[in-house]
Design an enzyme around this catalytic site. Sequence first.
Site, PDB file in Angstrom:
ATOM      1  N   ASP A 116      34.552 -15.550  13.370  1.00 40.91           N
ATOM      2  CA  ASP A 116      35.286 -14.308  13.596  1.00 40.91           C
ATOM      3  C   ASP A 116      35.206 -13.463  12.314  1.00 40.91           C
ATOM      4  O   ASP A 116      35.817 -13.810  11.302  1.00 40.91           O
ATOM      5  CB  ASP A 116      36.752 -14.647  13.918  1.00 40.91           C
ATOM      6  N   LYS A 144      44.022 -12.748   9.319  1.00 47.40           N
ATOM      7  CA  LYS A 144      43.266 -11.487   9.215  1.00 47.40           C
ATOM      8  C   LYS A 144      43.982 -10.415   8.407  1.00 47.40           C
ATOM      9  O   LYS A 144      43.799  -9.226   8.663  1.00 47.40           O
ATOM     10  CB  LYS A 144      42.904 -10.954  10.610  1.00 47.40           C
ATOM     11  N   HIS A 151      19.181  -2.315  -6.862  1.00 46.85           N
ATOM     12  CA  HIS A 151      19.668  -1.642  -5.657  1.00 46.85           C
ATOM     13  C   HIS A 151      18.787  -0.453  -5.310  1.00 46.85           C
ATOM     14  O   HIS A 151      18.515  -0.185  -4.141  1.00 46.85           O
ATOM     15  CB  HIS A 151      21.120  -1.198  -5.837  1.00 46.85           C
ATOM     16  N   GLU A 170      22.703  -5.045   4.286  1.00 47.72           N
ATOM     17  CA  GLU A 170      22.776  -4.631   2.885  1.00 47.72           C
ATOM     18  C   GLU A 170      21.546  -5.132   2.137  1.00 47.72           C
ATOM     19  O   GLU A 170      21.353  -6.343   1.976  1.00 47.72           O
ATOM     20  CB  GLU A 170      24.048  -5.183   2.229  1.00 47.72           C
TER      21      GLU A 170
END
Length: 554
Positions: A441, A365, A539, A233
């Site tokens: 993770d 998660k 951006h 990004e």
Amino acid sequence: MEVRRRHVQTPANAAGKGSGGGHSKVQASDALPLPIRHTNLLFSALFMASLVYLMRRWREKIRSSTPLHVVGLAEILAIFGLIASLIYLLSFFGIAFVQSVVSSNDEEEDFLPHSKTAAPSQCSLLGPTEVPSEKLPEEDEEIVSMVLGGKMPSYLLESKLGDCRRAAGIRRVALSRMTGRNLEGLPLDGFNYESILGQCCELPIGYVQLPVGIAGPLVLDGRQYYVPMATTEGCLVASTNRGCKAIAESGGAMSMVLRDGMTRAPAVRFPSASRAAELKAFMESPENFDTLSVIFNRSSRFARLQGVHCAIAGRNLYVRFTCSTGDAMGMNMVSKGVQNVLDFLQNDFPDMDVITISGNFCSDKKPAAVNWIEGRGKSVVCEAVIKEEVVKRVLKTNVESLVELNTIKNLAGSAVAGSLGGFNAHASNIVSAIFIATGQDPAQNVESSHCITMLEAINGGRDLHISVTMPSIEVGTVGGGTQLASQAACLDLLGVKGSNVSTPGANARLLATVVAGGVLAGELSLLSAQAAGHLVKSHMKYNRSTKDITKSAA
Ligand code: ADP
């Protein structure tokens, strides 16, 4: 099987056969003096001949009442031939055959398109078949054919060949021929496939490259950190870097680890709700804690049970164990401890039916209030006071606008959205980038990104107090992906690689504070950009690059 055969006959293969000097003719394995097909035939014939000869001899002996154990040279040779050919045939076909039966029943385990009927439609969607140019040694070509023909399960390649790089290369070519897709952009070499075997990733065919940027120095608790961030990004690292600068020029940030405990909650069922309530009372009774701890802690020298908290749904009981796990993120460790306790409880509660070791009250998660409220992994708060002058010069905004924006966006806006732990601007951006760089993770980004960002004007409204409170940062510096070379290098950069020998757990806790510090910098910078109306502009500059490096760098 038909589908697979059809794929073997792709133009790619046909071309390979034609140009390669005839793979179909020469199928000799380097390890064998004869072509494999001939060797197979030879041993099959030997097996049949020995068997028939021995049967005949034994029939004659029975008829003539000769003892069976009296054997001549020919019989000894026949017995030897029978055993040798049996060993050869079993080792060559037996395992592969059993595996192919298993894999055809259990399609989830096969890397090839999951159903035999799905493959053609999938491949037909892929458009015209390209001709993968990759050419392998003849022996490997033969294994590719076996994989494509379903004779060699792809997931057995590593154990059969004993060479992980070679296994990945063969799997990749098989996949390429199966799909007609060229995997050129996905690198194969330059990665240690042994390092992931049985631990990090199955059925590898290569590795994805991710750029790692650096934000810093992040001045945190009187030390400087250069924070590695793996991301694609645009703007993210630059923005976090700007936040780090504002923090550093204001004297740095401070952090505290409030809690450190990994959780696992099995689900057990009883014949009645009252029996479930009995176990709840037993588990939560302070008198039983020592007994449970002794049993739980046997799982590892680093696992130390901290507490047990139960929830009931009818006759189902969810027992949430919390334990410290040293420098490991701790899921394996806590699961082993829980299993020890469940085995122990079965004696006193024989009517307890263990439904699952993970009953989602853990909660791993998935967004869940229990993690947001009770915490999971490391609970960290991190704060800084940003001077008025720095807000103006570095962040190009003012304290009042920032405080107002935070209230309307991160507090009220997230409340309007019914957010769970999402009272922040983009904590998950920084968490994910650091997680990927340091071998955490990435799926645990869900709860690890829970964060409330608070902004207040202090010192008579001149300076800005900013804090991030993150109750469930799940990180480790040993185990899982942390031992891979690139990830270990990033951990090393932060000074938290591996196990902390003198104070187990200190490395993982330090990493959690760096994550929170990075989030603090990211929040500060993004909120400032929005307060100053810069967001879209920056951006456009970084994400729609003009390739003019000098302009972008400026
Ligand atoms: P997890 O529980 O996070 O899945 P693993 O079980 O893969 O992690 O890794 C933990 C392993 O590392 C355990 O076998 C443990 O004994 C070992 N280990 C070595 N040093 C430490 C340490 N300082 N803290 C925690 N575990 C450690």
